[in-house]
Design a protein around this motif. Structure first.
Motif, PDB file in Angstrom:
ATOM      1  N   GLU A 117       0.786  -1.247   0.090  1.00 25.90           N
ATOM      2  CA  GLU A 117      -0.181   0.047   0.085  1.00 25.90           C
ATOM      3  C   GLU A 117       0.849   1.537  -0.052  1.00 25.90           C
ATOM      4  O   GLU A 117       0.327   2.479   0.146  1.00 25.90           O
ATOM      5  N   GLY A 118       2.180   1.209  -0.027  1.00 27.34           N
ATOM      6  CA  GLY A 118       2.992   2.318  -0.200  1.00 27.34           C
ATOM      7  C   GLY A 118       3.040   3.487   1.081  1.00 27.34           C
ATOM      8  O   GLY A 118       2.823   2.745   2.139  1.00 27.34           O
ATOM      9  N   LYS A 119       2.955   4.406   0.599  1.00 28.21           N
ATOM     10  CA  LYS A 119       3.022   5.434   1.732  1.00 28.21           C
ATOM     11  C   LYS A 119       1.741   5.428   2.716  1.00 28.21           C
ATOM     12  O   LYS A 119       1.925   5.870   3.742  1.00 28.21           O
ATOM     13  N   SER A 120       0.762   4.960   2.121  1.00 30.53           N
ATOM     14  CA  SER A 120      -0.606   5.113   2.824  1.00 30.53           C
ATOM     15  C   SER A 120      -0.797   3.740   3.640  1.00 30.53           C
ATOM     16  O   SER A 120      -1.586   3.763   4.622  1.00 30.53           O
ATOM     17  N   GLY A 121       0.262   2.998   3.421  1.00 29.09           N
ATOM     18  CA  GLY A 121      -0.025   1.643   4.330  1.00 29.09           C
ATOM     19  C   GLY A 121       0.780   1.716   5.584  1.00 29.09           C
ATOM     20  O   GLY A 121       1.715   2.779   5.855  1.00 29.09           O
ATOM     21  N   PRO A 122       0.524   0.770   6.730  1.00 27.97           N
ATOM     22  CA  PRO A 122       1.294   0.824   7.718  1.00 27.97           C
ATOM     23  C   PRO A 122       2.925   0.543   7.594  1.00 27.97           C
ATOM     24  O   PRO A 122       3.337  -0.191   6.738  1.00 27.97           O
ATOM     25  N   LEU A 123       3.695   1.227   8.440  1.00 26.75           N
ATOM     26  CA  LEU A 123       5.075   1.100   8.291  1.00 26.75           C
ATOM     27  C   LEU A 123       5.455  -0.347   8.679  1.00 26.75           C
ATOM     28  O   LEU A 123       6.515  -0.720   8.074  1.00 26.75           O
ATOM     29  N   VAL A 124       4.825  -1.039   9.514  1.00 29.84           N
ATOM     30  CA  VAL A 124       5.451  -2.200   9.891  1.00 29.84           C
ATOM     31  C   VAL A 124       4.102  -3.240   9.913  1.00 29.84           C
ATOM     32  O   VAL A 124       3.086  -2.762  10.376  1.00 29.84           O
ATOM     33  N   ARG A 125       4.261  -4.422   9.275  1.00 27.30           N
ATOM     34  CA  ARG A 125       3.288  -5.517   9.382  1.00 27.30           C
ATOM     35  C   ARG A 125       3.835  -6.748   9.984  1.00 27.30           C
ATOM     36  O   ARG A 125       4.906  -6.944  10.082  1.00 27.30           O
ATOM     37  N   THR A 126       2.654  -7.610  10.476  1.00 25.68           N
ATOM     38  CA  THR A 126       3.279  -8.916  11.042  1.00 25.68           C
ATOM     39  C   THR A 126       3.607  -9.763   9.779  1.00 25.68           C
ATOM     40  O   THR A 126       2.972  -9.432   8.515  1.00 25.68           O
ATOM     41  N   LEU A 127       4.242 -10.903   9.778  1.00 28.45           N
ATOM     42  CA  LEU A 127       4.349 -11.815   8.951  1.00 28.45           C
ATOM     43  C   LEU A 127       2.919 -12.321   8.399  1.00 28.45           C
ATOM     44  O   LEU A 127       2.883 -12.454   7.003  1.00 28.45           O
ATOM     45  N   ALA A 128       2.200 -12.696   9.237  1.00 30.77           N
ATOM     46  CA  ALA A 128       0.687 -12.996   8.782  1.00 30.77           C
ATOM     47  C   ALA A 128       0.022 -12.087   7.907  1.00 30.77           C
ATOM     48  O   ALA A 128      -0.732 -12.177   6.711  1.00 30.77           O
ATOM     49  N   SER A 129       0.163 -10.644   8.304  1.00 29.76           N
ATOM     50  CA  SER A 129      -0.474  -9.529   7.456  1.00 29.76           C
ATOM     51  C   SER A 129       0.124  -9.674   5.964  1.00 29.76           C
ATOM     52  O   SER A 129      -0.522  -9.285   5.154  1.00 29.76           O
ATOM     53  N   TYR A 130       1.512  -9.578   6.043  1.00 27.42           N
ATOM     54  CA  TYR A 130       2.153  -9.691   4.714  1.00 27.42           C
ATOM     55  C   TYR A 130       1.568 -10.847   3.943  1.00 27.42           C
ATOM     56  O   TYR A 130       1.291 -10.567   2.769  1.00 27.42           O
ATOM     57  N   ALA A 131       1.445 -11.789   4.584  1.00 24.34           N
ATOM     58  CA  ALA A 131       0.937 -12.927   3.682  1.00 24.34           C
ATOM     59  C   ALA A 131      -0.530 -12.687   3.177  1.00 24.34           C
ATOM     60  O   ALA A 131      -0.657 -13.139   2.139  1.00 24.34           O
ATOM     61  N   ALA A 132      -1.164 -12.258   4.120  1.00 20.63           N
ATOM     62  CA  ALA A 132      -2.642 -12.180   3.757  1.00 20.63           C
ATOM     63  C   ALA A 132      -2.721 -10.939   2.567  1.00 20.63           C
ATOM     64  O   ALA A 132      -3.454 -11.164   1.481  1.00 20.63           O
ATOM     65  N   TYR A 133      -1.756  -9.850   2.683  1.00 19.52           N
ATOM     66  CA  TYR A 133      -1.906  -8.922   1.701  1.00 19.52           C
ATOM     67  C   TYR A 133      -1.363  -9.710   0.348  1.00 19.52           C
ATOM     68  O   TYR A 133      -1.944  -9.208  -0.685  1.00 19.52           O
ATOM     69  N   TYR A 134      -0.112 -10.043   0.385  1.00 17.65           N
ATOM     70  CA  TYR A 134       0.325 -10.799  -0.990  1.00 17.65           C
ATOM     71  C   TYR A 134      -0.544 -11.690  -1.443  1.00 17.65           C
ATOM     72  O   TYR A 134      -0.573 -11.896  -2.796  1.00 17.65           O
ATOM     73  N   ARG A 135      -1.263 -12.546  -0.602  1.00 19.37           N
ATOM     74  CA  ARG A 135      -2.286 -13.558  -1.208  1.00 19.37           C
ATOM     75  C   ARG A 135      -3.537 -12.871  -2.032  1.00 19.37           C
ATOM     76  O   ARG A 135      -4.061 -13.294  -2.972  1.00 19.37           O
ATOM     77  N   ARG A 136      -3.685 -11.553  -1.333  1.00 16.24           N
ATOM     78  CA  ARG A 136      -5.118 -11.092  -1.944  1.00 16.24           C
ATOM     79  C   ARG A 136      -4.779  -9.962  -2.808  1.00 16.24           C
ATOM     80  O   ARG A 136      -5.530  -9.773  -4.034  1.00 16.24           O
TER      81      ARG A 136
END
Length: 995
Positions: A781-800
């Protein structure tokens, strides 16, 4: 007495007199032709006094055998009764096989050595013309020339003429020979002679009255029409006469050759007309001539043909010679000339080169001529074409130290004497010291070294060459120090004007400031000043060899002001051979490295340590940074300590890069530019990773002490993840965390966010060092996304939600700091995304091409030249990287070699897998390396990042030097860059766009 007793006695005497083959000598002495000589001890003593008694005896036998009976008696009687003649004849026979051959072919010519009158000791052109007067054709001229040469050689080997007198006599004989050859040419073509006035101008050693035994005789021809003659026809006639003159001297017949006449110093060299009118010469020199041509004209003098025309030529060109130092490109030309001398030495013969090798004759001649050009414009006493005369005039005028001039004079005479005797042996043009012991023995004995000729010769030669090498630089710079140090009142020293002229000629743009720095560094009687007076002459030479000598000298003053009272600093520069040159190269190559050094002057010690310039690995760096952070009292001090390590290591990397790119005496230029790029990329990446690890530790310590309530990792992206950082690159990153067992997700997220914010705050604290900016804009989500995510959040984002550009960006993702296990699991998460099974579909490939095309049209800065922008321009970094990344996305799932974050490794793997032909892979690699080096060079030179060549001339020259281009060749550098990147773009059009 006869029989064994006599033979044993003779054998012993022959050994004692220096014969190396006494058995053969005994046989020769027993020949009937030597019956009148064999028992004469005076003859044996005279043979023993020659350079090679065996050679002398053999030559004498041949000469005696060639005589008719009556003449043999005359020769024998003269030999026994006239010591001067005996010494001269045997001296020549023992030094020159070639002249012994001449005497055996022309047995009456020994009589040229009989006379020993006052006039004979210092003959000039008139006497040599008389000696050549009977020559009525080319062959008789060659014989007469050798006869005159016999007398010169006799005076030389017997010591009645010193090396300078011998060189002058050889030049006078050349003058007489050119006149005789011109007379023969005129006689053969009287119609041509009647149409033109022709003058022969001697150049080089002949013009300078310092000719070798065997040398090209350099000339320039100038002609004018005779009264009433057509100019065009007159020039044709003069050209025929000049060509005939050259053939007479240069052709080889049964009588050998005289010497080649070389007219390549004329305007336009061998491509220009052989003969020009005076006005044509002047037009060329006024408009087209280069500095080396004016340097060559310094020795010009008329020697044959029309004397009035020759004098007019010298009168017309002389003012131009003495204005050469005021020409715009004088400094660059001088640097180029000095480098050309060094580059033209065949590597195989470097250690035997008497003329062009280090500490050779050319070093003396070049130094003297440069000083003449600089100071001769305002001091007419310096305008001699003869090296030793000019050196004496420079000393008398205070332009060089008297003691230095005396030592240089002595060394030059010794080296020229070696050169004379080497050439005299076979009358061959050579400047190589022989390797054979017999040749070295003869050479040593010819120079008066008799105890152990070979060892003594090598010792003396190396001593004189070493002295020349040392004085070559000192000659330029020592008087500058004397001019400002004011240690010896009453001695002649350079005036401020002369000192300024010399500094300007050596490339210093602000000679007044340079003199101030020299005074501050060298004045006084302290130990520091004394050591710096020793160091400065050679340092100034290294500075002058750079693109910015002023910056080098100023930097040295600043470093010395900071460290001058530290005992180890000056000792390091004085005693560690590489340290001083390394320092000079670093200080004069741009702003970045000196700025880093001046903020940490103790880092100069890196330049003297044997392993000092090798980059340190990430593990070692991280340990040091974390230890420094752990000792700090607060976060600000912690990050300052980490920055201190980064500053020192950036200097180490920059210094190694500069020294590898420029080369030094001890460490030649790095042959592989790609290796330099990789070394810098790895070193800066490791250093920034260690610094980020330190900032992370400091940020955690602020709020949580030893352990954060969530596991945390920093993922490198872009050039950071690709180990391809330059000196001014930002660090692209992603931040990932995972709550520890029992920790609430929101608490973990708050902790992770606070850590990121604190890291960024600490790394953005004001500093004079090159900043380390961490850029997280490649996150989901670039500049509008959170600076840091959990590993699970990355997985969900990249999956969808993941887009193709994000998969492309992840190709360079690699863990750089924090929890290694979490970093490894992040890599496992993204591998299927960046190396998708079955590669990319056609729509995804089209999308990548659309993104690249849009970037080309939108992101190139306004007004930037697309052919010269290293990052986004034609055939630049972006072109190569997107092409390689497309292959990784398409084939990485099936080819493990493509699963790398490094561009060059991936390109090599694509070639190895036959995806890219060898020539196209080479083109892309060359362009990528060059564009990376341009960016690194700009940062090193300017101290701030840039993606295109600087507009400032001195900065552009410094970039050129870094890239391996000689002074004055920046246009060639830019042309080469355009050519290389144009070829790369053509490959990109084919491979990436499918054109």
């Amino acid at each position: 007495m006869t029989g064994p007793g006599r033979r044993s006695s003779t054998f012993t005497r022959l050994l004692r007199h220096g014969f190396t083959d006494p058995s053969r000598a005994e046989r020769l002495l027993d020949l009937p032709e030597l019956a009148a000589l064999r028992d004469d001890s005076v003859l044996l003593d005279a043979l023993g006094g020659t350079a090679d008694p065996d050679l002398a005896l053999h030559g004498l036998v041949r000469l005696v055998e060639a005589q008719a009976e009556a003449e043999r008696q005359t020769l024998t009687t003269t030999l026994l009764s006239a010591k001067p003649f005996r010494d001269r004849l045997l001296g020549v026979l023992g030094s020159s096989e070639a002249l012994a051959d001449h005497l055996s072919r022309h047995p009456h010519d020994w009589q040229a050595l009989v006379t020993y009158e006052a006039a004979d000791l210092n003959p000039g052109v008139a006497e040599f013309e008389q000696g050549l007067a009977d020559a009525d054709g080319p062959d008789s001229l060659r014989v007469a020339y050798r006869r005159c040469l016999l007398a010169i050689a006799a005076r030389d080997v017997c010591g009645t003429a010193d090396v300078a007198q011998t060189a002058a006599e050889l030049a006078d004989l050349a003058t007489a020979t050119l006149r005789a050859a011109l007379a023969l040419a005129r006689t053969a073509a009287p119609a041509d002679a009647a149409q033109c006035r022709l003058s022969v101008i001697a150049m080089g050693k002949c013009g300078g009255h310092e000719l070798n035994y065997v040398s090209d005789v350099d000339v320039i021809f100038v002609a004018e029409p005779a009264d009433g003659a057509d100019e065009h026809k007159a020039l044709q006639a003069a050209t025929r006469l000049a060509s005939h003159l050259m053939r007479i001297c240069s052709d080889t017949t049964v009588e050998g050759t005289i010497w080649p006449v070389d007219a390549n110093l004329r305007p336009e060299g061998r491509n220009g007309p052989l003969v020009r009118t005076l006005s044509s010469h002047l037009a060329y020199y006024q408009r087209w001539a280069k500095t080396w041509e004016f340097q060559a004209l310094l020795k010009a003098r008329p020697v044959a043909g029309d004397p009035e025309l020759g004098a007019a030529y010298i009168d017309a060109v002389s003012p131009m010679v003495w204005q050469a130092a005021e020409r715009e490109n004088f400094v660059a030309d001088v640097q180029k000339m000095r480098r050309r001398v060094v580059d033209n030495i065949p590597a195989a013969h470097l250690d035997r080169q008497l003329k062009l090798g280090p500490g050779g004759l050319r070093d003396v001649e070049f130094a003297v001529q440069l000083l003449q050009l600089v100071h001769g414009r305002s001091d007419a006493t310096l305008r001699s074409g003869t090296t030793l005369d000019a050196l004496g005039a420079l000393a008398a005028g205070g332009y060089v130290g008297r003691a230095d001039a005396a030592q240089l004079d002595d060394a030059y005479r010794f080296l020229r004497a070696m050169e004379h005797r080497i050439q005299l042996y076979r009358l061959r043009r050579t400047h190589l010291v022989p390797e054979d012991d017999a040749d070295l023995r003869r050479l040593g004995r010819s120079l008066g070294l008799r105890t152990d000729p070979v060892a003594e010769l090598n010792k003396e030669w190396k001593r004189h060459a070493s002295l020349v090498r040392r004085l070559h630089e000192k000659l330029f710079y020592r008087p500058l120090l004397d001019a400002v140090a004011q240690l010896a009142p009453g001695e002649i020293r350079l005036s401020p004007k002369a000192a300024g002229q010399r500094l300007e000629a050596l490339g210093y743009a602000d000679p007044t400031a340079a003199l101030r720095h020299l005074e501050a560094l060298s004045a006084g009687v302290s130990r520091k000043a004394a050591i710096q007076r020793t160091l400065l002459p050679v340092l100034l030479g290294w500075f002058a060899d750079s693109a910015d000598p002023d910056a080098g000298l100023l930097g040295f003053r600043k470093v010395s002001d900071a460290l001058g009272k530290t005992p180890w600093y000056l000792r390091l520069l004085r005693d560690e051979g590489a340290a001083a040159e390394n320092l000079a190269r670093v200080l004069s190559a741009g702003r970045l490295a000196p700025d880093l050094l001046l903020r940490a002057p103790e880092a100069v010690a890196i330049l003297g340590a044997p392993e000092g310039l090798k980059p340190r690995g990430r593990e070692h760096l991280e340990q040091e940074v974390l230890a420094a952070v752990g000792r700090a009292d607060d976060a600000e001090q912690a990050v300052a300590a980490a920055r201190g390590v980064r500053r020192r290591e950036l200097f180490r990397t920059a210094a190694a890069d500069l020294i590898g790119s420029y080369g030094t005496e001890e460490s030649p230029r790095e042959a592989d530019p790609g290796a330099l790029v990789d070394r810098v990329g790895n070193a800066v990446t490791d250093l920034n990773a260690a610094t980020i690890a330190g900032a992370l530790r400091a940020a955690v310590a602020v709020g949580w002490g030893e352990e954060l309530p969530t596991r945390f990792a920093v993922i490198g992206m872009g050039r950071f993840g690709g180990h391809e950082l330059g000196y001014g690159s930002d660090a692209d990153v992603l931040f990932v965390h995972e709550p520890r067992e029992g920790v609430d997700d929101q608490e973990a997220a708050r902790a992770a966010t606070r850590v990121v914010e604190e890291m960024r705050r600490l790394l953005q604290l004001p500093t004079a060092d090159p900043p380390l900016l961490i850029d997280a804009d490649l996150r989901p989500e670039g500049k509008s996304g959170p600076l840091v995510r959990t590993l699970a959040s990355y997985a969900a984002y990249y999956r969808r939600w993941s887009l193709v550009w994000e998969a492309q960006a992840l190709l360079r993702a690699e863990p750089m700091a924090g929890d290694p296990d979490l970093g490894a699991r992040f890599v496992d998460l993204i591998d299927p995304l960046r190396y998708p099974m079955e590669g990319l579909g056609e729509e995804a490939v089209r999308e990548i091409r659309r993104l690249k095309a849009r970037m080309e049209s939108e992101r190139l800065p306004r007004g930037a030249d697309p052919t010269l922008h290293a990052k986004l321009g034609r055939g630049g970094l972006s072109d190569v990287e997107w092409t390689v990344q497309l292959f990784q996305l398409q084939h990485g799932w099936r080819l493990p070699g493509l699963r790398t974050t490094r561009t060059r490794e991936a390109l090599a793997a694509a070639h190895a897998a036959d995806l890219i032909p060898a020539d196209e892979a080479q083109i892309l690699d060359e362009a990528w390396v060059l564009a990376t080096r341009v960016r690194n060079a700009v940062m090193l030179v300017r101290g701030r990042p840039g993606d295109t060549f600087p507009s400032d001339g001195r900065e552009l020259a410094a970039v050129g030097r870094y890239l391996g281009y000689e002074p004055g060749h920046v246009g060639e550098m830019v042309d080469d860059y355009r050519r290389i990147t144009r070829r790369a773009r053509a490959v990109v059009e084919e491979l990436f766009y499918g054109a």
